[in-house]
Design a protein around this motif. Structure first.
Motif, PDB file in Angstrom:
ATOM      1  N   VAL A  57     -37.875  15.364  -8.371  1.00 63.98           N
ATOM      2  CA  VAL A  57     -38.197  15.901  -7.038  1.00 63.98           C
ATOM      3  C   VAL A  57     -38.474  17.397  -7.138  1.00 63.98           C
ATOM      4  CG1 VAL A  57     -37.261  16.408  -4.750  1.00 63.98           C
ATOM      5  CG2 VAL A  57     -36.947  14.142  -5.748  1.00 63.98           C
ATOM      6  N   HIS A  58     -37.605  18.096  -7.897  1.00 66.86           N
ATOM      7  CA  HIS A  58     -37.784  19.535  -8.093  1.00 66.86           C
ATOM      8  C   HIS A  58     -39.136  19.823  -8.741  1.00 66.86           C
ATOM      9  CE1 HIS A  58     -36.168  23.474 -10.106  1.00 66.86           C
ATOM     10  NE2 HIS A  58     -37.026  23.707  -9.142  1.00 66.86           N
ATOM     11  N   ASP A  59     -39.448  19.072  -9.812  1.00 67.32           N
ATOM     12  CA  ASP A  59     -40.709  19.285 -10.516  1.00 67.32           C
ATOM     13  C   ASP A  59     -41.921  18.896  -9.666  1.00 67.32           C
ATOM     14  OD1 ASP A  59     -39.652  20.408 -12.729  1.00 67.32           O
ATOM     15  OD2 ASP A  59     -39.816  18.674 -14.033  1.00 67.32           O
ATOM     16  N   PHE A  60     -41.744  17.878  -8.804  1.00 65.19           N
ATOM     17  CA  PHE A  60     -42.843  17.529  -7.909  1.00 65.19           C
ATOM     18  C   PHE A  60     -43.105  18.681  -6.932  1.00 65.19           C
ATOM     19  CE2 PHE A  60     -44.398  15.801  -3.834  1.00 65.19           C
ATOM     20  CZ  PHE A  60     -45.606  15.282  -4.275  1.00 65.19           C
ATOM     21  N   GLY A  61     -42.030  19.282  -6.436  1.00 61.76           N
ATOM     22  CA  GLY A  61     -42.193  20.453  -5.572  1.00 61.76           C
ATOM     23  C   GLY A  61     -42.875  21.592  -6.297  1.00 61.76           C
ATOM     24  N   ASP A  62     -42.493  21.798  -7.568  1.00 64.99           N
ATOM     25  CA  ASP A  62     -43.139  22.836  -8.365  1.00 64.99           C
ATOM     26  C   ASP A  62     -44.616  22.511  -8.605  1.00 64.99           C
ATOM     27  OD1 ASP A  62     -40.910  24.378  -8.506  1.00 64.99           O
ATOM     28  OD2 ASP A  62     -40.345  23.817 -10.530  1.00 64.99           O
ATOM     29  N   SER A  63     -44.904  21.216  -8.820  1.00 66.89           N
ATOM     30  CA  SER A  63     -46.303  20.797  -9.007  1.00 66.89           C
ATOM     31  C   SER A  63     -47.124  21.105  -7.761  1.00 66.89           C
ATOM     32  CB  SER A  63     -46.383  19.299  -9.329  1.00 66.89           C
ATOM     33  OG  SER A  63     -45.782  19.007 -10.559  1.00 66.89           O
ATOM     34  N   LEU A  64     -46.515  20.829  -6.603  1.00 68.19           N
ATOM     35  CA  LEU A  64     -47.190  21.136  -5.336  1.00 68.19           C
ATOM     36  C   LEU A  64     -47.402  22.637  -5.205  1.00 68.19           C
ATOM     37  CD1 LEU A  64     -48.294  20.000  -2.683  1.00 68.19           C
ATOM     38  CD2 LEU A  64     -45.991  20.147  -1.729  1.00 68.19           C
ATOM     39  N   SER A  65     -46.373  23.426  -5.564  1.00 66.79           N
ATOM     40  CA  SER A  65     -46.496  24.892  -5.531  1.00 66.79           C
ATOM     41  C   SER A  65     -47.616  25.365  -6.445  1.00 66.79           C
ATOM     42  CB  SER A  65     -45.179  25.546  -5.973  1.00 66.79           C
ATOM     43  OG  SER A  65     -44.145  25.272  -5.080  1.00 66.79           O
ATOM     44  N   LEU A  66     -47.668  24.779  -7.645  1.00 65.36           N
ATOM     45  CA  LEU A  66     -48.700  25.151  -8.615  1.00 65.36           C
ATOM     46  C   LEU A  66     -50.095  24.796  -8.106  1.00 65.36           C
ATOM     47  CD1 LEU A  66     -46.827  23.919 -11.803  1.00 65.36           C
ATOM     48  CD2 LEU A  66     -47.595  26.268 -11.443  1.00 65.36           C
ATOM     49  N   ALA A  67     -50.213  23.596  -7.501  1.00 65.19           N
ATOM     50  CA  ALA A  67     -51.512  23.163  -6.984  1.00 65.19           C
ATOM     51  C   ALA A  67     -51.983  24.110  -5.881  1.00 65.19           C
ATOM     52  CB  ALA A  67     -51.415  21.737  -6.445  1.00 65.19           C
ATOM     53  N   LEU A  68     -51.062  24.475  -4.983  1.00 66.28           N
ATOM     54  CA  LEU A  68     -51.414  25.382  -3.892  1.00 66.28           C
ATOM     55  C   LEU A  68     -51.718  26.780  -4.432  1.00 66.28           C
ATOM     56  CD1 LEU A  68     -48.789  24.187  -1.262  1.00 66.28           C
ATOM     57  CD2 LEU A  68     -51.258  23.880  -1.135  1.00 66.28           C
ATOM     58  N   ALA A  69     -50.912  27.229  -5.421  1.00 71.30           N
ATOM     59  CA  ALA A  69     -51.153  28.544  -6.023  1.00 71.30           C
ATOM     60  C   ALA A  69     -52.523  28.578  -6.693  1.00 71.30           C
ATOM     61  CB  ALA A  69     -50.054  28.862  -7.039  1.00 71.30           C
ATOM     62  N   TRP A  70     -52.849  27.501  -7.382  1.00 72.79           N
ATOM     63  CA  TRP A  70     -54.148  27.370  -8.053  1.00 72.79           C
ATOM     64  C   TRP A  70     -55.274  27.418  -7.021  1.00 72.79           C
ATOM     65  CZ3 TRP A  70     -56.014  22.188 -10.611  1.00 72.79           C
ATOM     66  CH2 TRP A  70     -57.200  22.414 -11.299  1.00 72.79           C
ATOM     67  N   TYR A  71     -55.108  26.647  -5.942  1.00 70.35           N
ATOM     68  CA  TYR A  71     -56.124  26.587  -4.890  1.00 70.35           C
ATOM     69  C   TYR A  71     -56.301  27.952  -4.230  1.00 70.35           C
ATOM     70  CZ  TYR A  71     -58.210  25.514  -0.350  1.00 70.35           C
ATOM     71  OH  TYR A  71     -59.001  25.516   0.770  1.00 70.35           O
ATOM     72  N   PHE A  72     -55.179  28.602  -3.881  1.00 69.27           N
ATOM     73  CA  PHE A  72     -55.274  29.872  -3.159  1.00 69.27           C
ATOM     74  C   PHE A  72     -55.671  31.024  -4.071  1.00 69.27           C
ATOM     75  CE2 PHE A  72     -52.389  27.613  -0.120  1.00 69.27           C
ATOM     76  CZ  PHE A  72     -53.299  27.568   0.916  1.00 69.27           C
ATOM     77  N   GLN A  73     -55.401  30.895  -5.387  1.00 67.10           N
ATOM     78  CA  GLN A  73     -55.883  31.904  -6.327  1.00 67.10           C
ATOM     79  C   GLN A  73     -57.414  31.947  -6.283  1.00 67.10           C
ATOM     80  OE1 GLN A  73     -53.568  33.653  -8.279  1.00 67.10           O
ATOM     81  NE2 GLN A  73     -55.215  35.037  -8.833  1.00 67.10           N
ATOM     82  N   ARG A  74     -58.016  30.756  -6.164  1.00 66.96           N
ATOM     83  CA  ARG A  74     -59.479  30.676  -6.057  1.00 66.96           C
ATOM     84  C   ARG A  74     -59.943  31.065  -4.656  1.00 66.96           C
ATOM     85  NH1 ARG A  74     -61.891  27.190  -9.937  1.00 66.96           N
ATOM     86  NH2 ARG A  74     -63.387  26.470  -8.364  1.00 66.96           N
ATOM     87  N   LYS A  75     -59.234  30.583  -3.651  1.00 64.67           N
ATOM     88  CA  LYS A  75     -59.613  30.814  -2.251  1.00 64.67           C
ATOM     89  C   LYS A  75     -59.556  32.299  -1.888  1.00 64.67           C
ATOM     90  CE  LYS A  75     -60.411  28.513   1.726  1.00 64.67           C
ATOM     91  NZ  LYS A  75     -61.503  27.526   1.902  1.00 64.67           N
TER      92      LYS A  75
END
Length: 288
Positions: free
Chosen positions: A49-67
């Motif tokens: 669960v913790h790692d899934f939350g981190d994966s979500l954080s990473l996905a959003l960070a990746w998206y917003f780094q581009r955005k």
């Protein structure tokens, strides 16, 4: 102490580093879920669960780094920087729901412990330390705040897996299966603690509080000290995200101040504000 964040870095690509960490984390999360089911371990599931939350954080960070590279639009006149706060809120909600679920599964096991595969947990922990360790190495020389946050999350995961490694070793040699739910509860509360810290960081930005590390009174004194300034008013400072600060101020000058001197006053003020970590400033000059 305030810092100017306008630095140039060329040693790494933040988007590439975050995307690599994301794929590593997501792949291992899937392995964890399967492993947690096979070993009957709520500690493994709670870390999933913790790692899934981190994966979500990473996905959003990746998206917003581009955005965040997109220019301002008529609808979003300050650009897309504040979208990252929305991503952090979404991730926090996911982590809270996941942690509460894990606690509901782990607490009954304190009363009625269940058999777990300690050897399987041990080997999963080794894989977890390696997978998250690679992510830390990819993001530790951070050139962006997204990377620094990601690196911290991954380092926390390494430490969490180290705890699982030790706990599974103790379980294997002692047969104390109660260690599994205890580890799970510890991880869940660790996650909730970090969520609370993140929310504490996010809320002042959403509420447009003065940025941490920037003293309004000190900036007012420095602006008043610029030659030709009679006084200042309506000084407001807020942040779009964790690193981009905005300021508006009204500056009083003498009515007969030459236009060239007014330009000098504005220039000196912008220099002061840039040094204090202000990314964008609106200076209104009022002649008395």
């Amino acid at each position: 102490m305030a810092h100017n964040h306008n630095h140039n870095h060329t040693h790494s690509n933040p988007t590439d580093n975050i995307s690599t960490a994301f794929f590593l984390n997501l792949s291992f999360t899937l392995i964890e879920i399967i492993g947690g089911i096979l070993t009957n371990s709520v500690a493994i599931m709670s870390d999933a669960v913790h790692d899934f939350g981190d994966s979500l954080s990473l996905a959003l960070a990746w998206y917003f780094q581009r955005k965040s590279k997109k220019a301002a639009t008529d609808k979003y006149t300050y650009g897309y920087r504040r979208f990252s706060l929305m991503g952090a809120v979404i991730t926090s909600i996911v982590l809270i729901i996941g942690s509460v679920y894990i606690l509901s599964e782990a607490i009954p096991r304190l009363i009625t412990p269940q058999e777990t595969n300690a050897a399987g947990m041990f080997f999963l922990a080794i894989i977890g330390i390696i997978a998250n360790g690679i992510g830390v190495l990819k993001t530790r020389k951070a050139s962006s705040i997204n990377e620094r946050v990601v690196s911290l999350h991954l380092l926390e995961d390494v430490l969490g897996w180290a705890a699982v490694l030790v706990g599974s070793g103790v379980m294997y040699f002692t047969g104390l299966t109660i260690i599994d739910p205890l580890l799970s509860i510890g991880i869940a509360f660790f996650v909730l603690y970090n969520v609370a810290k993140n929310i504490k960081q996010i809320m002042p930005i959403i509420l447009q509080a003065a940025p941490v590390g920037i003293e309004r009174g000190a900036i007012a004194d420095k602006l008043n000290a610029v030659e030709g300034v009679i006084g200042i008013s309506d000084l407001r400072i807020w942040a779009l995200d964790e690193e981009y600060n905005v300021l508006t101020v009204t500056v009083d000058v003498a009515g007969d101040l030459p236009p060239g001197e007014e330009a000098r006053v504005r220039g000196e003020m912008r220099g002061v504000l840039e040094h204090e970590g202000i990314g964008h400033a609106t200076i209104e000059v009022r002649r008395l």
